[in-house]
Every structure is written in C-alpha cells, then in structure tokens.
Design a protein around this motif. Structure first.
Motif, short mmCIF file in Angstrom:
data_model
loop_
_atom_site.label_atom_id
_atom_site.label_comp_id
_atom_site.label_asym_id
_atom_site.label_seq_id
_atom_site.Cartn_x
_atom_site.Cartn_y
_atom_site.Cartn_z
N GLN A 193 31.13 19.60 26.35
CA GLN A 193 31.21 21.04 26.58
C GLN A 193 32.67 21.46 26.43
N VAL A 194 32.88 22.56 25.73
CA VAL A 194 34.22 23.09 25.49
C VAL A 194 34.24 24.50 26.05
N LEU A 195 35.07 24.71 27.05
CA LEU A 195 35.07 25.95 27.82
C LEU A 195 36.43 26.63 27.65
N ILE A 196 36.43 27.78 26.99
CA ILE A 196 37.66 28.51 26.71
C ILE A 196 37.81 29.63 27.75
N TYR A 197 38.83 29.51 28.59
CA TYR A 197 39.05 30.39 29.75
C TYR A 197 37.73 30.87 30.34
N PRO A 198 36.91 29.93 30.83
CA PRO A 198 35.56 30.29 31.27
C PRO A 198 35.55 31.09 32.58
N MET A 199 34.58 31.95 32.67
CA MET A 199 34.30 32.79 33.85
C MET A 199 33.27 32.05 34.70
N LEU A 200 33.71 31.41 35.78
CA LEU A 200 32.87 30.44 36.46
C LEU A 200 32.51 30.79 37.90
N ASP A 201 33.32 31.63 38.55
CA ASP A 201 33.18 31.83 39.99
C ASP A 201 32.99 33.32 40.29
N LEU A 202 31.79 33.66 40.78
CA LEU A 202 31.48 35.07 41.03
C LEU A 202 32.30 35.68 42.16
N ARG A 203 33.02 34.85 42.91
CA ARG A 203 33.83 35.38 44.01
C ARG A 203 35.19 35.90 43.54
N THR A 204 35.63 35.50 42.37
CA THR A 204 36.96 35.87 41.89
C THR A 204 37.11 37.38 41.78
N GLY A 205 38.18 37.88 42.37
CA GLY A 205 38.43 39.31 42.38
C GLY A 205 37.84 40.05 43.55
N GLY A 206 37.05 39.35 44.37
CA GLY A 206 36.44 39.96 45.54
C GLY A 206 37.10 39.53 46.83
N ALA A 207 36.60 40.05 47.94
CA ALA A 207 37.20 39.76 49.25
C ALA A 207 37.05 38.31 49.64
N ASP A 208 36.04 37.62 49.12
CA ASP A 208 35.81 36.22 49.49
C ASP A 208 36.34 35.24 48.43
N ALA A 209 37.21 35.69 47.54
CA ALA A 209 37.76 34.81 46.51
C ALA A 209 38.53 33.65 47.15
N PRO A 210 38.32 32.42 46.69
CA PRO A 210 39.04 31.27 47.27
C PRO A 210 40.55 31.37 47.09
N SER A 211 41.00 32.04 46.03
CA SER A 211 42.43 32.27 45.81
C SER A 211 42.60 33.60 45.11
N ASP A 212 43.78 34.20 45.26
CA ASP A 212 44.00 35.52 44.66
C ASP A 212 45.49 35.67 44.37
N ASP A 213 45.95 35.04 43.31
CA ASP A 213 47.35 35.09 42.91
C ASP A 213 47.61 36.41 42.18
N PRO A 214 48.52 37.25 42.68
CA PRO A 214 48.75 38.54 42.03
C PRO A 214 49.39 38.45 40.66
N THR A 215 49.87 37.28 40.26
CA THR A 215 50.41 37.15 38.91
C THR A 215 49.30 36.98 37.86
N THR A 216 48.05 36.87 38.29
CA THR A 216 46.95 36.73 37.35
C THR A 216 46.11 38.02 37.33
N GLY A 217 45.46 38.25 36.20
CA GLY A 217 44.43 39.28 36.13
C GLY A 217 44.88 40.71 36.00
N GLU A 218 46.13 40.94 35.63
CA GLU A 218 46.55 42.33 35.45
C GLU A 218 46.09 42.89 34.11
N PHE A 219 46.01 42.04 33.11
CA PHE A 219 45.74 42.51 31.75
C PHE A 219 44.46 41.90 31.17
N VAL A 220 43.85 42.62 30.26
CA VAL A 220 42.70 42.22 29.44
C VAL A 220 41.42 42.14 30.27
N TRP A 221 41.41 41.32 31.33
CA TRP A 221 40.21 41.21 32.19
C TRP A 221 40.68 41.22 33.64
#
Length: 313
Positions: free
Chosen positions: A182-210
């Motif tokens: 399996q080859v996974l290119i920046y895969p979207m894997l965790d439905l918690r990302t971006g929400g209040a229950d996200a396991p991590s939330d680094d502000p240097t990620t996710g500003e652009f594109v998605w």
C-alpha cells in the motif's frame, strides 16, 4: 500565526493562492469544480489517454473505473489500484489522468483508478465499498488484463489515501485479494484531526490547502450517522483500527506542514510495532498536495515515490 514563511520558497506563492471552501453546500459545489478544473490543467490530464470500464459494484450497482496500460511491456505486469484525493467529498479519477498515465509508463504497471461515490451524497461505507469492488474485479480479471494477481498494490492520496488504507484493511480481513503493498500519499487517516479531541494539534500544520475546518466538514460528511462504538469505525478512519498486523508493505509520504503529518507519522509507528515493513518520508517545508506543484520539491517527491513503487512492485 501564519506559516507561509515556512513553506518551500518555490511553492510559496502558489500555496498562498490555493482555493478553500466553507461548510455550505454551495461552497462545496464550487470547490468540487475548482478542484477538478485546476488539477486537470495542472497535470495536463485532458490530453492523457485511458480506457473506461464499468465493473460490478456493491448491491448490484456499477462502478466506473479508468484504466491506464503501460507501453512496451511483455508478459504479465504489476497493477496499481489508485484512489483519487479530494477529502472523499470531491475529485474524479480523470483529473489525475496525466499523472497516472506517466506512472503506468514509468513503473510498467497497469493502473486502475476508481470513480467512487462521494460524500455527503453517499456516506460511509459507499465510497469504500466501490473501491473494494474495483479491487476484487482487478484481481478476478487479472488474466484478461495481463496482470500478475500476486503483484497488486493499492495507492491513494489525501482522502484517497484513507480509502486505500481502508481497502487494505478490508482485503486483509475478507481474505479475497492478496496485496503486494500500500502506498499512501499524505493520507487522511484520523477523523479526530482538527477537532477538540485531536490527539495532537500543532499550529504550524494545516494553514494552507487543507485546513482544520475543511477536514472536520469532510469527516462529518463521510461519517454520516456511524456511531462511535460501531465495529466499522476503523474502516472509516484507519487510525482508529485497533490491530494493524498482517497489512502489506507500506510507503507513506507526507509534509512537515501538512495537517495530516502527525496522524501519518503515528500510523507509520503503529505499522512498525505491528511488524509491517514500512517506509515513512516527511518532507520539510511541504504543505498538503505539495507533490502536484511544478517545482523542484514537487519533482523530488515524485521521483522518490516512483523509486519506492518500483521497489515494492
């Protein structure tokens, strides 16, 4: 904060101009059109040549796939089942035809890309079952297609990476199709990302594109009414699958500024712990979809993915 100064210098202006959308239905329709038109033009996909097939899908419905054949190959070839990106709410396989035609030629592989149904019109598991049905068809028709049935790889980017990972889990658990990788290119894997229950939330990620807002909207659309204790939750969101043992060899690539960075790294760590041969590459200064841009960084990741595919195939 703004992270634009962290973005690869060649890509900075293009990244800043990338369109986004809100959660309204009209915005989604416009985003779908912009994504398809922009990606088609960027990848020169309108000039690519492919075949169309209609394959048996779930509940008797048909699933459209497009097929790219390598030129100048003799005997049976490997095959790649490709799943397009777009957060599982947008995109078409045709928009990436330029890339897929090139990939078929460079790897000597037959490539089948799936026109799966999108959310919110069709929530989970509709799109996933479409992709899995295409995999079963590809394996079952390997002889007619000139494909080695023991050298089939699933591959996808972004939301398509989620569906590729989930398809690998289904293939493992249903036992119908052996996968090579399996080859996974920046895969979207965790439905918690971006929400209040996200396991991590680094502000240097996710500003652009998605962004976080886009991600939470997409996951809500795909999830539909699926309950948190539903046994199918790990197929919806592979990061939540309790057991990753028995999956095929894996290549994951992501960007250091991508919203999915931490979930991709964690997924790779869990694969290592499950004794799955896994290669992870994280690119500095890279946002989501950075490989699509005509820059030296984009060329580097495309070359790295090609080399990784050749090793796995």
């Amino acid at each position: 904060m703004t992270t634009l100064g962290l973005v690869d210098r060649e890509q900075r202006d293009m990244v800043a101009a990338f369109p986004s959308f809100g959660s309204g239905r009209g915005d989604l329709a416009a985003f779908r059109q912009t994504l398809v038109e922009g990606t088609t033009a960027l990848l020169n996909s309108a000039s690519a040549r492919f075949e169309e097939q209609s394959v048996p899908g779930p509940d008797g419905a048909a699933v459209r796939v497009i097929v790219f054949r390598p030129s100048g190959t003799a005997g049976t070839t490997p095959a790649i089942l490709y799943v397009h990106g777009g957060g599982m709410i947008a995109g078409t396989p045709d928009m990436q035809a330029g890339t897929l035609a090139r990939l078929a030629s460079e790897t000597g592989s037959l490539i089948v890309s799936v026109d799966y149904r999108l959310a919110p019109e069709v929530p989970f598991p509709g799109g996933l079952e479409d992709v899995y049905a295409a995999l079963v068809w590809l394996h079952g028709h390997a002889g007619a297609l000139g494909v080695d049935p023991d050298r089939i790889t699933v591959m996808g980017d972004s939301g398509g990476g989620c569906l590729a990972a989930a398809t690998a889990l289904l293939a493992r658990d249903r036992g119908q199709v052996p996968l090579r990788a399996q080859v996974l290119i920046y895969p979207m894997l965790d439905l918690r990302t971006g929400g209040a229950d996200a396991p991590s939330d680094d502000p240097t990620t996710g500003e652009f594109v998605w962004t976080r807002e886009q991600n939470q909207y997409a996951w809500s659309a795909v999830r539909g009414d699926l309950a948190a204790d539903d046994p199918g939750l790990g197929y919806l969101s592979p990061a939540l699958m309790p057991d990753l043992a028995g999956l095929p060899a894996t290549l994951i690539v992501t960007g250091a500024l991508d919203l999915f960075r931490d979930e991709d790294v964690t997924f790779a760590q869990r694969l290592w712990q499950a004794a799955v041969p896994t290669e992870l590459v994280v690119y500095a200064n890279a946002v989501h979809a950075f490989d699509l841009l005509p820059t030296s960084l984009g060329a580097r990741v495309r070359r790295d993915v090609l080399e990784g595919l050749r090793r796995l195939l």
